[in-house]
Write an enzyme that holds these catalytic residues in place. Structure first.
Site, PDB file in Angstrom:
ATOM      1  N   SER A  48       0.827  -1.200   0.000  1.00  0.00           N
ATOM      2  CA  SER A  48       0.000   0.000   0.000  1.00  0.00           C
ATOM      3  C   SER A  48       0.872   1.264   0.000  1.00  0.00           C
ATOM      4  CB  SER A  48      -0.954  -0.027   1.193  1.00  0.00           C
ATOM      5  OG  SER A  48      -1.897   1.005   1.132  1.00  0.00           O
ATOM      6  N   ASP A  72      -2.611   6.145  -3.689  1.00  0.00           N
ATOM      7  CA  ASP A  72      -1.466   5.560  -3.009  1.00  0.00           C
ATOM      8  C   ASP A  72      -0.889   4.459  -3.896  1.00  0.00           C
ATOM      9  OD1 ASP A  72      -3.539   3.738  -2.780  1.00  0.00           O
ATOM     10  OD2 ASP A  72      -2.904   3.026  -0.810  1.00  0.00           O
ATOM     11  N   ASP A 123      -1.133   1.132  -4.158  1.00  0.00           N
ATOM     12  CA  ASP A 123      -1.930   0.062  -4.756  1.00  0.00           C
ATOM     13  C   ASP A 123      -3.278   0.537  -5.271  1.00  0.00           C
ATOM     14  OD1 ASP A 123      -2.846   0.339  -2.073  1.00  0.00           O
ATOM     15  OD2 ASP A 123      -3.736  -1.665  -2.143  1.00  0.00           O
ATOM     16  N   ASP A 142      -5.945   2.063  -3.962  1.00  0.00           N
ATOM     17  CA  ASP A 142      -7.230   1.941  -3.270  1.00  0.00           C
ATOM     18  C   ASP A 142      -7.529   3.143  -2.389  1.00  0.00           C
ATOM     19  OD1 ASP A 142      -5.462   1.483  -1.172  1.00  0.00           O
ATOM     20  OD2 ASP A 142      -6.508  -0.291  -0.401  1.00  0.00           O
TER      21      ASP A 142
END
Length: 473
Positions: free
Chosen positions: A108, A243, A245, A247
């Site tokens: 993340s 960010d 990833d 999400d």
């Protein structure tokens, strides 16, 4: 033969607010395989499937970790579907449609020397109970000695784009100039065609070959200035980023000002006519005071806690959603948008809130939408590389005597109206200001959220907290 529980324990990898996280060197091939075996075997009695999907972010370590997970899946006699670099919600969405479990290799927003694994059952993101089942599993598996070659399919990326472009007229964004801050986001190759398909003129901004740990809850001063400069230089109506990833959204208005994630989520939920919300305790109190929702439930921080509330809310309300302070939007029920059904996606997503606010901006500027809300300002940041043990000790002492803690940071003789320990320590002062302390669940970081009626007061209190923490580091 190796045993999953033993390998996982020896690795030192732990579950945080969402997913298993650790240092890259902890994610050995056998550690990745142990988590994969534990995950798959823990859900096989509940679901029937012959395939498992995998995707990754752009971290240097992610592709090798995915290969180790794929090898473990093959050891279980299952087929691997590999989607390459795509956003986490894109992987989760296609897997739910295909009724198969999936594993996202991503850390993340945390630094590139760390990584992680996110797990999804065929019906969505795993719960905290599922996490414990993974940690307690005692599946046996063979040592990983070789890694398979993975060939990526573009199906997940294409379906993700279609999920959103199909909701709107192809001219929705005609006349809009949208900047995409690409950096190393897992979705950077999807966002330009997505926005262009809706009529926008897209300007790509600052793609990076090195991983950039963008934290949407602690936007750097450099990134704040970049947005203002880009907005002015390119005459932008909107800037979109995420960010690592993909999400958690990061969006800027017509002036190049980044919106707080919970304010973006509030606007999105309002535009979608969501009736009931589940949001973490760290979110802005404007969510309740704006009086635009029938019900708001507050949870611990982390998407599993938000998702856990959806079933109960869905029994009473027609439309259910949630979002976090980081901006990730979770759709808890099917909803109609422009008389078209959009299926539930109970995991964090960055694209939906961005598009819904852009749709609302057809009628009035984004900054005007923000200014129409109760003016409560949140200022948050984190201290990185702050020992978790120290964080816990400071938090314990502050919980035992909140007034003494306030005095230590320089806030003497200030009345306290509410002490909330749902997640960390959240102190509401007599004047309505909020101080929320919380060690990160994903990394050795200490986070602080300040909410006030004006941004200067929030900044001043954050400075006092951080000054105290740095002295006690």
């Amino acid at each position: 033969m190796l045993v999953t529980k033993e390998v996982i324990k020896e690795s030192g990898i732990q579950f945080g607010t969402s997913g298993a996280r650790g240092l890259v060197e902890q994610f050995t091939a056998n550690a990745c395989a142990a988590f994969t075996h534990a995950f798959i075997t823990s859900i096989q009695s509940q679901f029937e499937f012959q395939q498992v999907a995998i995707a990754i972010d752009n971290r240097p370590s992610s592709s090798t970790m995915a290969q180790a997970c794929a090898k473990a899946i093959e050891q279980l006699g299952l087929e691997v579907i590999y989607y390459g670099v795509v956003p986490t919600p894109a992987l989760a969405y296609i897997s739910m449609q295909d009724n198969v479990p999936c594993i996202m290799v991503t850390g993340s927003h945390i630094p590139f020397d760390r990584n992680g694994l996110k797990f999804y059952r065929p019906d969505g993101e795993i719960s905290k109970a599922d996490e414990q089942a993974i940690l307690n599993a005692t599946a046996e598996f063979e040592t990983i000695t070789d890694l398979p070659v993975l060939t990526a399919s573009d199906k997940a990326a294409n379906q993700y784009i279609e999920r959103y472009t199909s909701l709107f007229d192809s001219q929705l964004l005609t006349g809009k100039r949208i900047g995409i801050y690409e950096h190393s986001s897992a979705g950077r190759d999807l966002y330009t065609p997505m926005f262009e398909a809706l009529g926008a003129e897209v300007i790509a901004l600052e793609r990076s070959d090195e991983f950039v740990p963008i934290d949407t809850e602690a936007v750097s001063e450099a990134d704040k200035q970049k947005a203002k400069n880009w907005s002015k230089e390119h005459k932008l109506d909107f800037i979109f980023s995420t960010d690592g990833d993909g999400d958690r959204p990061l969006v800027a208005d017509e002036n190049g000002d980044w919106l707080r994630g919970d304010i973006l989520g509030l606007l999105c939920a309002d535009v979608m006519n969501i009736e009931a919300l589940a949001v973490p305790v760290s979110c802005n109190t404007a969510i309740e005071s704006c009086e635009r929702f029938y019900h708001v439930t507050r949870t611990k921080i982390g998407s599993p806690y938000v998702i856990a509330e959806f079933d109960a809310l869905a029994k009473q309300y027609n439309s259910v959603a949630g979002f976090e302070a980081n901006g990730g939007f979770l759709l808890g029920s099917d909803v109609l948008v422009n008389d078209k059904a959009i299926k539930a996606l109970p995991t964090r997503d960055a694209v939906l809130p961005a598009l819904m606010v852009l749709a609302a901006a057809k009628e009035r500027p984004i900054y005007d939408l923000v200014n129409s809300l109760p003016q409560r300002f949140t200022y948050s940041d984190r201290i990185q590389n702050f020992a978790t043990e120290k964080s816990i000790a400071i938090l314990k002492e502050a919980i035992e005597n909140p007034a003494k803690f306030l005095s230590k940071i320089g806030l003497d003789n200030i009345g306290i109206t509410i002490v909330d320990i749902t997640d960390g320590l959240r102190i509401t002062l007599f004047n309505g200001d909020v101080i929320h302390l919380r060690p990160s669940g994903n990394a050795p970081e200490f986070r602080c959220y300040i909410e006030s009626n004006n941004i200067e007061s929030a900044q001043d209190k954050l400075y006092l907290v951080f000054k105290f923490l740095m002295k006690n580091e």
